[in-house]
Design a protein around this motif. Structure first.
Motif, short mmCIF file in Angstrom:
data_model
loop_
_atom_site.label_atom_id
_atom_site.label_comp_id
_atom_site.label_asym_id
_atom_site.label_seq_id
_atom_site.Cartn_x
_atom_site.Cartn_y
_atom_site.Cartn_z
N SER A 1 0.39 -1.29 0.37
CA SER A 1 0.22 -0.07 0.18
C SER A 1 0.54 1.69 0.24
O SER A 1 1.68 1.04 0.16
N CYS B 1 1.01 3.27 2.20
CA CYS B 1 0.98 4.23 3.76
C CYS B 1 1.93 3.63 4.55
O CYS B 1 2.58 2.88 4.52
N ARG B 2 2.53 4.72 4.59
CA ARG B 2 4.26 5.41 5.31
C ARG B 2 4.21 5.84 6.56
O ARG B 2 3.33 6.80 6.37
N CYS C 1 -2.98 2.60 8.68
CA CYS C 1 -2.53 1.40 7.40
C CYS C 1 -3.46 0.47 7.39
O CYS C 1 -4.29 -0.12 6.48
N GLY D 1 -7.01 1.95 6.75
CA GLY D 1 -6.74 2.24 4.94
C GLY D 1 -7.75 1.22 4.00
O GLY D 1 -7.94 1.05 2.79
#
Length: 483
Positions: free
Chosen positions: A396, A398-399, A414, A417
């Motif tokens: 993804s 997401c970080r 994350c 989401g």
């Protein structure tokens, strides 16, 4: 004067003073209406959507309805909490109280909540609720209280922690419909203002106490957490199976990789504790630090140490887990260097989960759930990932927004989401054993505790997270209920 500390921001507490409210004496039950019927009780199982947990909830519902068939022609409603509303925060219960009032306020007298492992003796429960006037406000449960002020309750009632009682969810707890309606009215006008959900049972009791004119929990002796087979459970309407879940053979040691987060300043203080306690039960593990120390050894991930958050380090661990530099295992466990964990117990618990599913497991907290927030697994008690879950997170976008962002909260965002619910287990603990009521821990086989502050961590490990042979003896004989 009662002092309550309320959560203001992550890892910061600022005490506030609550106005003392005298609780009006309640009906003793002598004149209570005794014409309660099963159909007037709404059973709400505090369920989760993941298969293992949903199956336990389904089995409990089937058992309740089977008992009901022998008592009444009209069965009660039995609901799964995770299905009541499509709401990320439904598990925190308060958001669904208005729904209960609107949907069942005119046809029901009680909402009875219980956990997946609660055993309900339906006739005894009906007889117990009959003793309370259903036209009055009642908040019933098995009472717990803090033995000393604790960080997980924001140091609430610091002058005398034992004065405030809150329910042990494992024993079941109940709200009369008049109280449900009152709370629903308040909730529509004054939603809970705390950003964080940390210990739900305490926070619900506190909200009710604050918003319903000092409505206190009424202790009910028939709501119990004894093992169902115990002689002590004879007069109980509810009991609780506190044995460690086991679904076939425990997960093989070779299928687990443990990542321990540390930093140079803790190499001499904390890592020796890990080596004296649970490291010997791990086959595949690495210590991740900001300094490569061959005597331990530690791995320097190239991420500078930060005072809090550690998101950069955690995501570097996730990336390393998928590379060939670490053994290929089904499971990744990320812990702090001051986490105490029983890997043998964890291996049993993991036998109930499919590593080919997206599993993210541990102790669940919540952030901003009243306003499109998210749930997350709190890091100190240990975060458990299936390989598939790690891959989904990294695939993804997401970080971390910074190296010192809170890793557990970012991972919760994350998961949210991705539409993957985190999985809660009360056997993981973000704090020390003394931060929880002894009666609450007495019906658990805990998997982890966190923090070495003001304790002998080696002693805590061998007292609470004992090796396999002693654990089996303790669990099989139900020794915890006699503590």
């Amino acid at each position: 004067m009662v002092v309550v500390a309320e959560f203001c921001q992550r890892q910061h507490w600022e005490p506030i003073v609550l106005k003392r409210v005298d609780v009006i004496p309640k009906n003793s039950g002598k004149n209570a209406e005794r014409n309660l019927e099963l159909k007037e009780i709404i059973f709400v199982i505090q369920s989760q959507s993941q298969y293992f947990h949903k199956k336990k909830a389904e089995d409990l519902k089937e058992n309740i309805l089977k008992q009901a068939a022998g008592i009444s022609k009209e069965p009660p409603r039995v609901l799964y909490l995770h299905e009541v509303m499509k709401n990320e925060g439904a598990w925190t219960i308060l958001p669904v109280i208005p729904h209960f009032a609107d949907s069942y306020g005119n046809s029901s007298s009680w909402i009875f909540f219980c956990e997946e492992d609660t055993t309900v003796r339906l006739q005894k429960l009906l007889d117990t609720l009959q003793t309370f006037d259903k036209s009055k406000n009642w908040f019933l449960g098995k009472a717990l209280h803090d033995e000393e002020s604790t960080i997980i309750h924001h140091y609430a009632f610091a002058e005398n922690p034992s004065v405030f009682k809150y329910p042990d969810f494992a024993a079941g707890w109940a709200l009369s419909m008049p109280l449900v309606k009152r709370l629903a009215y308040v909730l529509k006008n004054e939603p809970p203002n705390s950003d964080f959900t940390i210990d739900l049972k305490h926070e619900i009791a506190l909200y009710i106490w604050q918003k319903a004119d000092g409505q206190a929990l009424t202790p009910v002796p028939a709501f119990c957490t004894y093992n169902p087979d115990s002689t002590k459970a004879t007069n109980c309407a509810t009991t609780f199976n506190g044995s460690l879940p086991l679904c076939g053979n425990p997960v093989n040691k070779d299928d687990i990789f443990v990542a321990i987060k540390t930093c140079r300043k803790f190499h001499k203080d904390r890592i020796p504790v890990v080596k004296k306690t649970w490291e010997k039960d791990a086959v595949h593990f690495e210590y991740y630090s900001d300094y490569a120390d061959d005597t331990i050894p530690t791995v320097d991930l190239g991420i500078p140490n930060v005072e809090r958050g550690h998101c950069g380090k955690t995501f570097a661990i996730l990336e390393r887990f998928l590379r060939s530099t670490t053994p290929r295992t089904y499971w990744l466990i990320i812990v702090d260097d001051d986490t105490l964990i029983s890997l043998s117990r964890l291996r049993k618990l993991l036998s109930c989960y499919d590593p080919n599913e997206s599993i993210f497991l541990g102790e669940r907290y919540g952030y901003g759930l009243g306003a499109r927030g998210y749930s997350y697994i709190t890091g100190g008690g240990g975060m458990v990932f299936s390989r598939k879950m790690v891959r989904k997170i990294l695939n993804s976008k997401c970080r971390c927004y910074s190296n010192d962002a809170p890793d557990d909260m970012v991972l919760g965002m994350c998961a949210s989401g991705l539409g993957i619910p985190v999985i809660h287990s009360p056997l993981f603990h973000q704090a020390r054993p003394m931060d929880y009521p002894s009666d609450y821990l007495s019906h658990q086989v805990p998997i982890s505790f966190h923090k070495y502050w003001n304790i002998d961590p080696v002693k805590v490990y061998y007292t609470w997270l004992i090796p396999e042979d002693k654990e089996d003896l303790r669990a099989n004989k139900h020794l915890r209920e006699d503590l």
